[in-house]
Design a protein around this motif. Structure first.
Motif, PDB file in Angstrom:
ATOM      1  N   GLU A  84       0.832  -1.209   0.000  1.00  0.00           N
ATOM      2  CA  GLU A  84       0.000   0.000   0.000  1.00  0.00           C
ATOM      3  C   GLU A  84       0.865   1.257   0.000  1.00  0.00           C
ATOM      4  OE1 GLU A  84      -2.785   2.855  -0.074  1.00  0.00           O
ATOM      5  OE2 GLU A  84      -2.950   0.723  -0.633  1.00  0.00           O
ATOM      6  N   ALA A  85       1.952   1.241   0.765  1.00  0.00           N
ATOM      7  CA  ALA A  85       2.853   2.395   0.785  1.00  0.00           C
ATOM      8  C   ALA A  85       3.488   2.604  -0.586  1.00  0.00           C
ATOM      9  CB  ALA A  85       3.929   2.201   1.845  1.00  0.00           C
ATOM     10  N   ARG A  86       3.860   1.524  -1.226  1.00  0.00           N
ATOM     11  CA  ARG A  86       4.457   1.636  -2.562  1.00  0.00           C
ATOM     12  C   ARG A  86       3.410   2.084  -3.587  1.00  0.00           C
ATOM     13  NH1 ARG A  86       8.652   3.041  -5.625  1.00  0.00           N
ATOM     14  NH2 ARG A  86       8.899   1.721  -7.463  1.00  0.00           N
ATOM     15  N   ARG A  87       2.202   1.557  -3.462  1.00  0.00           N
ATOM     16  CA  ARG A  87       1.133   1.956  -4.378  1.00  0.00           C
ATOM     17  C   ARG A  87       0.852   3.447  -4.262  1.00  0.00           C
ATOM     18  NH1 ARG A  87      -3.451   3.777  -4.955  1.00  0.00           N
ATOM     19  NH2 ARG A  87      -3.564   4.158  -2.709  1.00  0.00           N
ATOM     20  N   ALA A  88       0.798   3.948  -3.033  1.00  0.00           N
ATOM     21  CA  ALA A  88       0.537   5.368  -2.816  1.00  0.00           C
ATOM     22  C   ALA A  88       1.663   6.228  -3.394  1.00  0.00           C
ATOM     23  CB  ALA A  88       0.368   5.641  -1.319  1.00  0.00           C
ATOM     24  N   ALA A  89       2.896   5.762  -3.233  1.00  0.00           N
ATOM     25  CA  ALA A  89       4.028   6.519  -3.779  1.00  0.00           C
ATOM     26  C   ALA A  89       3.962   6.576  -5.298  1.00  0.00           C
ATOM     27  CB  ALA A  89       5.339   5.885  -3.325  1.00  0.00           C
ATOM     28  N   LEU A  90       3.666   5.446  -5.930  1.00  0.00           N
ATOM     29  CA  LEU A  90       3.569   5.428  -7.384  1.00  0.00           C
ATOM     30  C   LEU A  90       2.380   6.255  -7.870  1.00  0.00           C
ATOM     31  CD1 LEU A  90       4.390   1.679  -8.163  1.00  0.00           C
ATOM     32  CD2 LEU A  90       5.755   3.668  -8.838  1.00  0.00           C
ATOM     33  N   ALA A  91       1.290   6.215  -7.121  1.00  0.00           N
ATOM     34  CA  ALA A  91       0.120   6.997  -7.515  1.00  0.00           C
ATOM     35  C   ALA A  91       0.441   8.490  -7.518  1.00  0.00           C
ATOM     36  CB  ALA A  91      -1.044   6.711  -6.568  1.00  0.00           C
ATOM     37  N   ALA A  92       1.315   8.914  -6.616  1.00  0.00           N
ATOM     38  CA  ALA A  92       1.712  10.321  -6.557  1.00  0.00           C
ATOM     39  C   ALA A  92       2.825  10.647  -7.541  1.00  0.00           C
ATOM     40  CB  ALA A  92       2.151  10.670  -5.134  1.00  0.00           C
ATOM     41  N   GLY A  93       3.513   9.601  -8.034  1.00  0.00           N
ATOM     42  CA  GLY A  93       4.648   9.807  -8.919  1.00  0.00           C
ATOM     43  C   GLY A  93       5.937   9.830  -8.121  1.00  0.00           C
ATOM     44  N   PRO A  97      16.433   6.329  -9.425  1.00  0.00           N
ATOM     45  CA  PRO A  97      17.654   6.480 -10.229  1.00  0.00           C
ATOM     46  C   PRO A  97      17.436   6.298 -11.724  1.00  0.00           C
ATOM     47  CG  PRO A  97      18.125   5.228  -8.250  1.00  0.00           C
ATOM     48  CD  PRO A  97      16.645   5.427  -8.270  1.00  0.00           C
ATOM     49  N   GLU A  98      16.465   5.450 -12.098  1.00  0.00           N
ATOM     50  CA  GLU A  98      16.223   5.204 -13.524  1.00  0.00           C
ATOM     51  C   GLU A  98      15.313   6.235 -14.170  1.00  0.00           C
ATOM     52  OE1 GLU A  98      14.487   1.814 -11.563  1.00  0.00           O
ATOM     53  OE2 GLU A  98      16.021   3.048 -10.601  1.00  0.00           O
ATOM     54  N   GLY A  99      14.647   7.077 -13.359  1.00  0.00           N
ATOM     55  CA  GLY A  99      13.749   8.075 -13.915  1.00  0.00           C
ATOM     56  C   GLY A  99      12.523   8.284 -13.040  1.00  0.00           C
ATOM     57  N   PHE A 100      11.478   8.881 -13.622  1.00  0.00           N
ATOM     58  CA  PHE A 100      10.223   9.139 -12.925  1.00  0.00           C
ATOM     59  C   PHE A 100       9.211   8.055 -13.293  1.00  0.00           C
ATOM     60  CE2 PHE A 100      12.283  13.231 -13.123  1.00  0.00           C
ATOM     61  CZ  PHE A 100      11.995  13.826 -11.902  1.00  0.00           C
ATOM     62  N   PHE A 101       8.431   7.607 -12.277  1.00  0.00           N
ATOM     63  CA  PHE A 101       7.452   6.549 -12.515  1.00  0.00           C
ATOM     64  C   PHE A 101       6.150   6.871 -11.792  1.00  0.00           C
ATOM     65  CE2 PHE A 101      11.576   4.593 -13.009  1.00  0.00           C
ATOM     66  CZ  PHE A 101      11.423   3.848 -14.179  1.00  0.00           C
ATOM     67  N   ARG A 102       5.048   6.400 -12.386  1.00  0.00           N
ATOM     68  CA  ARG A 102       3.745   6.508 -11.740  1.00  0.00           C
ATOM     69  C   ARG A 102       2.993   5.200 -11.930  1.00  0.00           C
ATOM     70  NH1 ARG A 102       2.351  10.538 -15.993  1.00  0.00           N
ATOM     71  NH2 ARG A 102       2.453  12.085 -14.303  1.00  0.00           N
ATOM     72  N   LEU A 103       1.956   5.021 -11.123  1.00  0.00           N
ATOM     73  CA  LEU A 103       1.168   3.792 -11.155  1.00  0.00           C
ATOM     74  C   LEU A 103       0.374   3.708 -12.448  1.00  0.00           C
ATOM     75  CD1 LEU A 103       0.328   1.329  -9.383  1.00  0.00           C
ATOM     76  CD2 LEU A 103      -1.645   2.696  -8.664  1.00  0.00           C
ATOM     77  N   ALA A 104       0.436   2.530 -13.100  1.00  0.00           N
ATOM     78  CA  ALA A 104      -0.330   2.301 -14.320  1.00  0.00           C
ATOM     79  C   ALA A 104      -1.528   1.391 -14.055  1.00  0.00           C
ATOM     80  CB  ALA A 104       0.564   1.679 -15.401  1.00  0.00           C
ATOM     81  N   GLU A 105      -1.343   0.399 -13.191  1.00  0.00           N
ATOM     82  CA  GLU A 105      -2.424  -0.541 -12.888  1.00  0.00           C
ATOM     83  C   GLU A 105      -2.025  -1.355 -11.670  1.00  0.00           C
ATOM     84  OE1 GLU A 105      -4.457  -4.412 -15.008  1.00  0.00           O
ATOM     85  OE2 GLU A 105      -4.148  -2.632 -16.270  1.00  0.00           O
ATOM     86  N   GLU A 106      -3.013  -1.893 -10.967  1.00  0.00           N
ATOM     87  CA  GLU A 106      -2.737  -2.786  -9.848  1.00  0.00           C
ATOM     88  C   GLU A 106      -3.732  -3.927  -9.864  1.00  0.00           C
ATOM     89  OE1 GLU A 106      -3.815  -1.367  -5.872  1.00  0.00           O
ATOM     90  OE2 GLU A 106      -4.620   0.448  -6.831  1.00  0.00           O
ATOM     91  N   LEU A 114       0.357  -7.242  -7.527  1.00  0.00           N
ATOM     92  CA  LEU A 114       1.033  -6.761  -8.726  1.00  0.00           C
ATOM     93  C   LEU A 114       0.809  -5.265  -8.908  1.00  0.00           C
ATOM     94  CD1 LEU A 114       0.039  -9.600 -11.249  1.00  0.00           C
ATOM     95  CD2 LEU A 114       1.939  -9.546  -9.606  1.00  0.00           C
ATOM     96  N   LEU A 115       1.898  -4.514  -8.996  1.00  0.00           N
ATOM     97  CA  LEU A 115       1.847  -3.078  -9.269  1.00  0.00           C
ATOM     98  C   LEU A 115       2.558  -2.816 -10.587  1.00  0.00           C
ATOM     99  CD1 LEU A 115       2.730  -1.563  -5.754  1.00  0.00           C
ATOM    100  CD2 LEU A 115       0.449  -1.975  -6.727  1.00  0.00           C
ATOM    101  N   TRP A 116       1.822  -2.255 -11.540  1.00  0.00           N
ATOM    102  CA  TRP A 116       2.411  -1.892 -12.826  1.00  0.00           C
ATOM    103  C   TRP A 116       2.800  -0.416 -12.792  1.00  0.00           C
ATOM    104  CZ3 TRP A 116       3.238  -5.598 -16.506  1.00  0.00           C
ATOM    105  CH2 TRP A 116       2.583  -6.815 -16.315  1.00  0.00           C
ATOM    106  N   ARG A 117       4.012  -0.120 -13.208  1.00  0.00           N
ATOM    107  CA  ARG A 117       4.490   1.261 -13.201  1.00  0.00           C
ATOM    108  C   ARG A 117       4.886   1.674 -14.618  1.00  0.00           C
ATOM    109  NH1 ARG A 117       9.963   0.209 -13.236  1.00  0.00           N
ATOM    110  NH2 ARG A 117      10.525  -1.814 -12.353  1.00  0.00           N
ATOM    111  N   LYS A 118       4.731   2.966 -14.862  1.00  0.00           N
ATOM    112  CA  LYS A 118       5.024   3.503 -16.191  1.00  0.00           C
ATOM    113  C   LYS A 118       5.867   4.766 -16.044  1.00  0.00           C
ATOM    114  CE  LYS A 118       2.666   4.520 -20.564  1.00  0.00           C
ATOM    115  NZ  LYS A 118       1.343   4.546 -21.248  1.00  0.00           N
TER     116      LYS A 118
END
Length: 323
Positions: A84-93, A97-106, A114-118
């Motif tokens: 849930e903490a990771r999902r919330a972080a991805l939802a906020a963006g 080190p590899e770049g910027f990511f946000r949540l695509a699907e869960e 499963l958390l998909w990031r884009k």
């Protein structure tokens, strides 16, 4: 320049002194301190105890590599909180080190979260990377784990992980995952990863990077890159990145080349080894690259004389062996 080892390159950066501990077996090092045997991938290596493990990354599968990391002991409730903490972080963006990511699907599937990031570009709202990555979270033997894999066009392509002789699907990887502390040699075979062990034979393609450094910040980092392939579609190649003259050397049963560059005026050292076994298409293969870089001016009593670094280097190469 020799030929480049496919999927095996080790980079060693900057720091100077001995390495930190990871095993039950101890011995005297060239600098008189205790040494410990570390587990890196399917190998064991003796290093001075002062060197600290900075990174141990292991992945399996070809062409999509799945990287497994242990997150420590936990219950289902702990895992849900972590996800849930990771999902919330991805939802906020998030910026990584590899770049910027946000949540695509869960979704939840087969007992995994499963958390998909884009990837996204905060300065270019219309940017579309054309692919998504997956983070899969699961429990095994009272410990939490994360498996990461990239390169999907959409979440619907997850089934491609089970296709082809070089791929392993997530249930197979989860079933082979065992907890492992970062110190000590594990009781069984398999691939040592960060706080995890993958208890599986060489069924596909494997790549492991292990990096050690001295905490003084004075300049020695030692890196191992180790790969194995059950059946490589193309021959592996060995290429020394070091420009110094090389000589033959055998490490862990692999014939390769070693080069040493020493710039005494700048207190700079660079040692490198690269070797392969199995260079025919379709046969099993292994590749090893080891790199030691030391930079910085040693102070009084540091024990950083050239002969000590060479002795540490030789001990590491001579002790490296498959478990």
């Amino acid at each position: 320049m020799k030929r480049l080892v496919q999927a095996v390159a080790a980079i060693v950066l900057i720091c100077v002194l001995p390495l930190v501990g990871q095993t039950e077996k101890t011995m005297e090092t060239p600098m008189g301190s205790e040494a410990r045997t570390r587990c890196v991938g399917r190998y064991a290596v003796d290093l001075p105890a002062e060197f600290e493990p900075r990174a141990l990354e292991a992945s399996v599968g070809l062409p999509r590599a799945v990287a497994v990391t242990g997150l420590g002991p936990g219950t289902e409730r702990d895992l849900r909180a972590h996800v849930e903490a990771r999902r919330a972080a991805l939802a906020a963006g998030v910026e990584e080190p590899e770049g910027f990511f946000r949540l695509a699907e869960e979704r939840n599937q087969g007992g995994m979260a499963l958390l998909w990031r884009k990837a996204f570009d905060p300065d270019l709202p219309t940017f579309d990377p054309g692919s998504v990555g997956l983070e899969a979270y699961y429990l095994r033997e009272g410990h939490m784990f994360r498996a990461r894999v990239d390169g999907f066009r959409s979440p619907e392509d997850l089934g491609q992980l089970g296709e082809g002789p070089g791929q392993l699907d997530l249930p197979e990887i989860a079933a082979a995952t065992r907890p492992r502390e970062s110190t000590g040699l594990p009781p069984g075979p398999g691939i040592c990863a960060e706080r995890a062990r993958l208890d599986m034979p060489v069924r596909a393609s494997e790549h492991v990077t292990a990096r050690f450094h001295h905490p003084s910040g004075q300049g020695v980092i030692l890196t191992f890159e180790l790969s194995q392939h059950a059946s490589l579609p193309a021959p592996p190649y060995a290429d020394l990145m070091t420009s110094a003259a090389s000589k033959p050397r055998e490490v862990a049963g692999l014939k390769g080349e070693e080069a040493r560059e020493i710039e005494t005026g700048q207190a700079r050292v660079r040692f490198e080894f690269s070797g392969v076994a199995g260079e025919s298409v379709g046969e099993p293969s292994r590749a090893i690259r080891v790199l030691l870089i030391a930079a910085g001016q040693p102070g009084p009593g540091d024990g950083l004389a050239q002969e000590n670094l060479e002795a540490i280097w030789d001990r590491a190469l001579d002790s490296l062996e498959r478990r």
